[in-house]
Design a protein around this motif. Structure first.
Motif, mmCIF file in Angstrom:
data_model
loop_
_atom_site.group_PDB
_atom_site.id
_atom_site.type_symbol
_atom_site.label_atom_id
_atom_site.label_comp_id
_atom_site.label_asym_id
_atom_site.label_seq_id
_atom_site.Cartn_x
_atom_site.Cartn_y
_atom_site.Cartn_z
ATOM 1 N N MET A 226 0.839 -1.193 0.000
ATOM 2 C CA MET A 226 0.000 0.000 0.000
ATOM 3 C C MET A 226 0.880 1.252 0.000
ATOM 4 O O MET A 226 1.841 1.339 0.761
ATOM 5 N N PRO A 227 0.576 2.240 -0.839
ATOM 6 C CA PRO A 227 1.344 3.487 -0.805
ATOM 7 C C PRO A 227 0.990 4.301 0.441
ATOM 8 O O PRO A 227 -0.143 4.218 0.941
ATOM 9 N N PRO A 228 1.917 5.099 0.963
ATOM 10 C CA PRO A 228 1.656 5.852 2.193
ATOM 11 C C PRO A 228 0.432 6.749 2.118
ATOM 12 O O PRO A 228 -0.284 6.905 3.115
ATOM 13 N N GLU A 229 0.177 7.333 0.954
ATOM 14 C CA GLU A 229 -0.945 8.276 0.844
ATOM 15 C C GLU A 229 -2.308 7.598 0.943
ATOM 16 O O GLU A 229 -3.330 8.276 1.116
ATOM 17 N N MET A 230 -2.346 6.277 0.880
ATOM 18 C CA MET A 230 -3.610 5.551 1.016
ATOM 19 C C MET A 230 -3.765 4.925 2.395
ATOM 20 O O MET A 230 -4.676 4.132 2.624
ATOM 21 N N ALA A 231 -2.881 5.309 3.320
ATOM 22 C CA ALA A 231 -2.902 4.720 4.664
ATOM 23 C C ALA A 231 -3.216 5.772 5.714
ATOM 24 O O ALA A 231 -2.879 6.953 5.572
ATOM 25 N N LEU A 232 -3.856 5.333 6.781
ATOM 26 C CA LEU A 232 -4.203 6.178 7.921
ATOM 27 C C LEU A 232 -3.749 5.483 9.194
ATOM 28 O O LEU A 232 -4.032 4.303 9.397
#
Length: 224
Positions: free
Chosen positions: A163-169
């Motif tokens: 998963m790319p960082p911008e799609m993670a919370l």
């Protein structure tokens, strides 16, 4: 089919985020300090180190002690925690709405992960107690990565889930969680459940704030 989720991976801390466990941790820390003949500490002082690995927490609690004393504290903590857990005598439980929120996220196709200062054995015990088998795609603990706020746990979770960082919370209750997220390029959500005061969390500049775990659902769906 394209997902409508704002985030495709949600990473949760455990103690103070999924589990209301500060009281239990404080009790075990003070049991261990007493056994070493050391002064006990306040609930707030314990809260200040919740989220760190045990070794890092011992370093902060006993900065002028010998390494042998800190190692003894860690060993006693593990011993007392296990004994109380085995006897079902630990005062900890899920925060309201946690179970339903996790399964709702899973049902929406969101990948779930954990990043915690607990040991893997402690996480496995929690998963067994709560019947969370198969819920988390990645579980990152202090056994496999440097202690928070180092970004290693999140970097490993991102790699493991592709998963790319911008799609993670990242959702957590301490500034260790939020600073870890910042370093990993992951958006952070602060849940001020009591371990760290709001002003300390605010200094880490989280993108989101929640007062209850179910509010994560609106963040993931883009409603907040």
């Amino acid at each position: 089919m394209m997902s409508s989720n704002r985030y495709e991976l949600v990473i949760f801390d455990v103690d103070g985020t999924l589990m209301d466990s500060l009281g239990a941790i404080s009790h075990v820390v003070n049991l261990s300090l007493k056994e070493l003949g050391l002064p006990t500490i306040s609930h707030a002082s314990v809260g200040a180190i919740v989220g760190l690995s045990l070794d890092a927490a011992a370093q902060r609690l006993l900065p002028s002690a010998t390494q042998q004393t800190r190692d003894q504290l860690v060993a006693l903590y593990r011993q007392h925690y296990k004994a109380l857990a085995d006897a079902n005598s630990l005062d900890h439980e899920l925060f309201p709405g946690v179970r339903d929120t996790l399964y709702e996220l899973k049902g929406r196709g969101v990948t779930l992960a954990l990043a915690t200062g607990k040991s893997m054995r402690g996480v496995e015990r929690m998963i067994e107690e709560q019947n969370f088998h198969g819920l988390f795609a990645a579980i990152k603990t202090a056994d496999c990565a440097p202690s928070k706020p180092h970004p290693g746990m999140l970097e490993q979770a991102l790699a493991e889930t592709a998963m790319p960082p911008e799609m993670a919370l990242m959702v957590g209750d301490t500034d260790f969680d939020l600073l870890m997220a910042n370093s990993a390029g992951v958006d952070a959500c602060a849940f001020p459940s009591g371990a760290h005061p709001r002003e300390r969390l605010a200094a880490a500049n989280p993108k989101y704030w929640i007062d209850a775990i179910p509010q994560v659902l609106d963040i993931v769906s883009g409603k907040r």
